[in-house]
Scaffold this active site. Sequence first.
Site, mmCIF file in Angstrom:
data_model
loop_
_atom_site.group_PDB
_atom_site.id
_atom_site.type_symbol
_atom_site.label_atom_id
_atom_site.label_comp_id
_atom_site.label_asym_id
_atom_site.label_seq_id
_atom_site.Cartn_x
_atom_site.Cartn_y
_atom_site.Cartn_z
ATOM 1 N N CYS A 252 0.963 -1.189 0.026
ATOM 2 C CA CYS A 252 0.058 0.019 0.025
ATOM 3 C C CYS A 252 0.888 1.279 0.008
ATOM 4 O O CYS A 252 1.890 1.399 0.864
ATOM 5 C CB CYS A 252 -0.805 -0.065 1.107
ATOM 6 S SG CYS A 252 -1.670 1.462 1.614
ATOM 7 N N GLU B 162 5.513 -15.921 -16.278
ATOM 8 C CA GLU B 162 5.539 -15.320 -17.451
ATOM 9 C C GLU B 162 6.482 -16.415 -18.445
ATOM 10 O O GLU B 162 7.092 -15.857 -19.438
ATOM 11 C CB GLU B 162 6.337 -13.906 -17.165
ATOM 12 C CG GLU B 162 5.590 -13.085 -16.457
ATOM 13 C CD GLU B 162 6.151 -11.525 -16.710
ATOM 14 O OE1 GLU B 162 7.162 -11.382 -17.038
ATOM 15 O OE2 GLU B 162 5.304 -10.569 -16.219
ATOM 16 N N GLN B 163 6.375 -17.763 -17.887
ATOM 17 C CA GLN B 163 6.977 -18.517 -18.966
ATOM 18 C C GLN B 163 6.577 -18.394 -20.302
ATOM 19 O O GLN B 163 7.209 -19.064 -21.142
ATOM 20 C CB GLN B 163 6.925 -19.792 -18.308
ATOM 21 C CG GLN B 163 5.630 -20.494 -17.808
ATOM 22 C CD GLN B 163 5.622 -21.739 -17.227
ATOM 23 O OE1 GLN B 163 5.493 -22.629 -17.899
ATOM 24 N NE2 GLN B 163 5.345 -21.625 -15.963
ATOM 25 N N MET B 164 5.284 -17.978 -20.659
ATOM 26 C CA MET B 164 4.514 -18.129 -21.989
ATOM 27 C C MET B 164 5.077 -16.548 -22.708
ATOM 28 O O MET B 164 4.311 -16.405 -23.701
ATOM 29 C CB MET B 164 3.098 -18.406 -21.877
ATOM 30 C CG MET B 164 2.576 -19.767 -21.075
ATOM 31 S SD MET B 164 3.386 -20.889 -21.986
ATOM 32 C CE MET B 164 2.211 -21.204 -23.252
ATOM 33 N N HIS B 165 5.630 -15.703 -22.026
ATOM 34 C CA HIS B 165 6.118 -14.515 -22.597
ATOM 35 C C HIS B 165 7.349 -14.568 -23.593
ATOM 36 O O HIS B 165 8.279 -15.101 -22.786
ATOM 37 C CB HIS B 165 6.111 -13.430 -21.421
ATOM 38 C CG HIS B 165 6.195 -12.066 -21.962
ATOM 39 N ND1 HIS B 165 7.128 -11.489 -22.661
ATOM 40 C CD2 HIS B 165 5.412 -11.003 -21.734
ATOM 41 C CE1 HIS B 165 6.876 -10.209 -22.908
ATOM 42 N NE2 HIS B 165 5.764 -9.877 -22.262
ATOM 43 N N GLU C 62 10.134 -0.939 -21.963
ATOM 44 C CA GLU C 62 9.983 -2.618 -22.225
ATOM 45 C C GLU C 62 9.205 -2.614 -23.559
ATOM 46 O O GLU C 62 8.033 -1.981 -23.784
ATOM 47 C CB GLU C 62 8.853 -3.402 -21.307
ATOM 48 C CG GLU C 62 9.699 -3.222 -19.959
ATOM 49 C CD GLU C 62 8.555 -3.947 -18.729
ATOM 50 O OE1 GLU C 62 7.739 -4.380 -19.112
ATOM 51 O OE2 GLU C 62 9.043 -3.690 -17.506
ATOM 52 N N ASN D 203 8.746 -0.300 -10.185
ATOM 53 C CA ASN D 203 8.392 -1.002 -11.431
ATOM 54 C C ASN D 203 6.850 -0.783 -11.729
ATOM 55 O O ASN D 203 6.084 -1.185 -10.913
ATOM 56 C CB ASN D 203 8.668 -2.272 -11.457
ATOM 57 C CG ASN D 203 8.440 -2.795 -13.026
ATOM 58 O OD1 ASN D 203 9.466 -2.552 -13.857
ATOM 59 N ND2 ASN D 203 7.200 -3.651 -13.389
ATOM 60 N N GLU D 204 6.280 -0.152 -12.750
ATOM 61 C CA GLU D 204 4.965 0.250 -13.126
ATOM 62 C C GLU D 204 4.047 0.451 -11.788
ATOM 63 O O GLU D 204 3.449 -0.321 -11.543
ATOM 64 C CB GLU D 204 4.612 -0.954 -14.082
ATOM 65 C CG GLU D 204 5.012 -1.218 -15.422
ATOM 66 C CD GLU D 204 4.561 -2.127 -16.283
ATOM 67 O OE1 GLU D 204 3.575 -2.989 -15.727
ATOM 68 O OE2 GLU D 204 4.518 -2.039 -17.425
ATOM 69 N N TRP E 254 -0.299 -12.161 -21.164
ATOM 70 C CA TRP E 254 -1.163 -11.939 -20.193
ATOM 71 C C TRP E 254 -2.580 -11.209 -20.891
ATOM 72 O O TRP E 254 -3.521 -10.944 -19.957
ATOM 73 C CB TRP E 254 -0.537 -10.509 -19.327
ATOM 74 C CG TRP E 254 0.230 -9.602 -20.158
ATOM 75 C CD1 TRP E 254 1.473 -9.676 -20.266
ATOM 76 C CD2 TRP E 254 -0.502 -8.462 -20.815
ATOM 77 N NE1 TRP E 254 1.718 -8.376 -20.992
ATOM 78 C CE2 TRP E 254 0.708 -7.746 -21.369
ATOM 79 C CE3 TRP E 254 -1.482 -7.964 -21.105
ATOM 80 C CZ2 TRP E 254 0.676 -6.585 -22.064
ATOM 81 C CZ3 TRP E 254 -1.781 -6.711 -21.775
ATOM 82 C CH2 TRP E 254 -0.531 -6.160 -22.334
HETATM 83 C C1 GAL Z 1 5.058 -5.486 -17.679
HETATM 84 C C2 GAL Z 1 5.923 -5.580 -16.488
HETATM 85 C C3 GAL Z 1 6.921 -6.594 -16.661
HETATM 86 C C4 GAL Z 1 6.492 -7.955 -17.423
HETATM 87 C C5 GAL Z 1 5.889 -7.406 -18.898
HETATM 88 C C6 GAL Z 1 5.078 -8.772 -19.243
HETATM 89 O O1 GAL Z 1 3.676 -4.864 -17.351
HETATM 90 O O2 GAL Z 1 6.767 -4.381 -16.218
HETATM 91 O O3 GAL Z 1 7.616 -6.818 -15.492
HETATM 92 O O4 GAL Z 1 5.469 -8.497 -16.302
HETATM 93 O O5 GAL Z 1 4.752 -6.575 -18.237
HETATM 94 O O6 GAL Z 1 4.654 -8.177 -20.551
#
Ligand code: GAL
Length: 657
Positions: free
Chosen positions: A107, A360-363, A312, A141-142, A320
Site C-alpha cells: 500500500c 511469465e513462462q509463456m512470454h 519494455e 516498476n510500473e 497476459w
Molecule cells: C510489464 C512488467 C514486466 C512484465 C511485462 C510482461 O507490465 O513491467 O515486469 O511483467 O509486463 O509483458
Amino acid sequence: MKLGCCYYPEHWPETNWDNDAAHMREMGLELVRIGEFAWSRMEPQQGQYDWDWLDHAIESLAKAGLKIILGTPTATPPKWLVDGMPDMIAIDEKGHPRTFGSRRHYCFSHMPYRQECARIAQAMAERYGKHDAIISWQIDNEYGCHDTVLSYSVAALSRFRDWLSIKYDTIDNLNTAWGNVFWSMEYQSFNTIDLPNLTVTESNPAHMLDYRRFASDEVVSFHKIQTDIIKKYSSSRTIIHNFMGFFTDFDHHKVGADLDIATWDSYPLGFLEMFPFSDEQKNEYARQGHPDIAAFHHDLYRGCSHKWGVMEQQPGPVNWAHHNPAPLNGMVRLWTIEAMAHDAEFCSYFRWRQVPFAQEQMHAGLLRSDGAEAQGAIEARQAAKDIAILYEAGDIQNAQKLKSQTIALHFSYEAQWLFETQPHGKSFQYLWLVFEHYSALRRLGLNVDIISEDADLEGYAMVIIPSMPIIKDSFMTKIKALNIPILFGPRSGSKTKDFSIPKNLAPGPLQQLIDIKVTHIESLREGLHYFGTSRQGDDFRIDHWLEHISGSAEIVEQCHEGNAILCHQDNIYYCTAWPYEALLHNIFIDLLKLTNIKPIILPEGLRLRRKDGLIYIFNYGRKMVDLGNVHEAWEDGDYILGQENLASAQIAIIAEK
Ligand code: GAL
C-alpha cells in the site's frame, strides 16, 4: 536512440552471464535494465545483504560495454518483509487484502513500508551509485500495475484524513465544498471521515474525486522518497520510471516532474486485445496493434518529463492478454523505429530470454528459453542497422521548425478520474474521447504533442481540448493570450473545482470567450443517435453524448434536428457532442485551413511522423500501400529506407526537401 533489453541475471546460471552480455552487444544493444524484482536475492533476510551476485552480474555486463539501468526492487517486497509487517499490503475496494505471491503487494500509504523502500534504495545507491556502468536508475516498476493505486487500508484512511484537513482546514469548509448537507452526510470532524468504498449506493462524487487526488499524490510522494536518495548517492545518473499503456490512476505529469526520463512499457498487441477497441479493429490489427496505440503513448509520455523512452518493448507474443498472437514479421522493427520517430532516448526489449518457469513462462523474449534467437532478435538487429542509417540522414536543424506545424492535444488525469466518478452515460469514457481525437489527427498525417494544462501553448498551430471539465483561471489566462484555433469538446467547464455545477452553468468560465450556455444534456445509449450532414457534405452521426445550448456564438455544424454541434466565436470553437469519426475528420479539415498546415488523408493503416527532416512512414495495415500520394503531396525527396510500394508491417523513410 539506443537499443537495450531487460535482463534478469538472477534467473540464469552465473556461467551464462558473460555470454549473454557479449551476445547483447553483438546484436547491437547498448543498454540493459536489471534488478527491479530481485529484492529476495539482494536481501535474503532482513538486514543481511548479499551483493556478490549483483556485483558479478554488473561486472559481466559492464565488461561487454553495456550501460546499465539499475532498478530498485520495491515492486516485489520479499516474504520476510511482508510477514514482518502484514498491514503493509493494500486492501481492495471490497475490503479484501491483496496478499503475497505475485507482485505489487504493498500500500503506497504505509509509512513503515516506505522506510523499508528508502533503506533498500539507499543500500543499493551507496554500493552502486558511482559505478561507471550504471547510467540510470529505474525507481520501482510500473506504479499501479494490477490496479494497485487505490488502497482502502487503515494506513490510507489515516493519511487521507490528514490530506483532507490540510486541504480544507476546517470541517465546515469540507462539508460546504462537498455539499454534505445532501443526504445528511455532514461530518463533525476530519477523524470521522471514511474512505469512499462499501457505501450503500454511490458515494459523494466530491468525496470520491478527492480520494482519487489523494491516492495519486500518494504515488507522487512514495516516488519522491527514492528519487531523493538516488540524487544524493548517485548524482548525475538519470532517474527513470516505466509507465504503462492506457493507465490513468495517478497523475503521470506529477510523477514525471520528478523524473529525468519518463518511459513506458509498450505491448501493442496485448493492449489492442485488452482495451475497448471494436472486434473489427481487433481482428484487423491483431498482429500489428492498432496504428495509434504506441504513438499515442509515445506522445503522451514525451509530454510528461524532460525526455522519454520505451523501457519494455514487446518482442513477440505476450502472456497476459485474452489471446496472444505473434506479431507479423516486421512489426518489432517497425515499433522500434516508430519510437525513434517520436524522439525516444532508447527502446529496450522485454525481455532478453524467455524464462521457462513461473508466471511469465509463456512470454516471448528476444531469445527462446533454449537460448536460440527468436524473431524479435532478428528484427532488433535490423533496427540497430536502421538507426545508424537514420542518424546519418537526419537533419537536426530541422527539429526546431516543427512546433508551428504541430497540434497540441490536451490530456488531464484529473479529468479522467472525474468522468470515471460521474460518467453520466456509460459510454462516456474520457480516455477514449482523447484517443479518438488523437487518431483522427494522425489519420491526417499530423505531428501531435499530448500536453498537460501546464504546458506552454505558444507556437503550436492549434490546440485541441477534447474535454476539460474543470477550467482553472490560470488556463483561461493562457488561452486568452492565443489567437490560434482552439477547440473545446463536450463537458468542458461543466464542473467547479469542488465537483459542482458552475453558477453560470457549463461551459463555466469559457463563457467569457464564447457566448454559449449548455441548457440541458443527454447521454445516448448504444443505437440512439443524432445525425447530420457537415458543411463539406458528409453525413455524420452523434454517439454517446449531446448538449443543447443557447447563446449567440456562430453555429458551424448542426444536426438534422437543428441542434448546434460545433459553434465558434473568434478563435474559440466548442463542440457540443461526442464527435464520431467522420465529423471529427471534417472539423479538423476545416480548422486546419486556419493554420499553415497542409493535411494529407492517409490510407487505412498508414501513419507517419516528421522528425529531423525525415518523414517516417509506417504501414500497420495488412495490405501493400502505394506511397505515391504522400510523396507527391509534400514534393519530398529520396527514400532513405523502404520504397514507394510499402508492404504490410514495413517502414519507409523519406527525406524532406
Ligand atoms: C510489464 C512488467 C514486466 C512484465 C511485462 C510482461 O507490465 O513491467 O515486469 O511483467 O509486463 O509483458
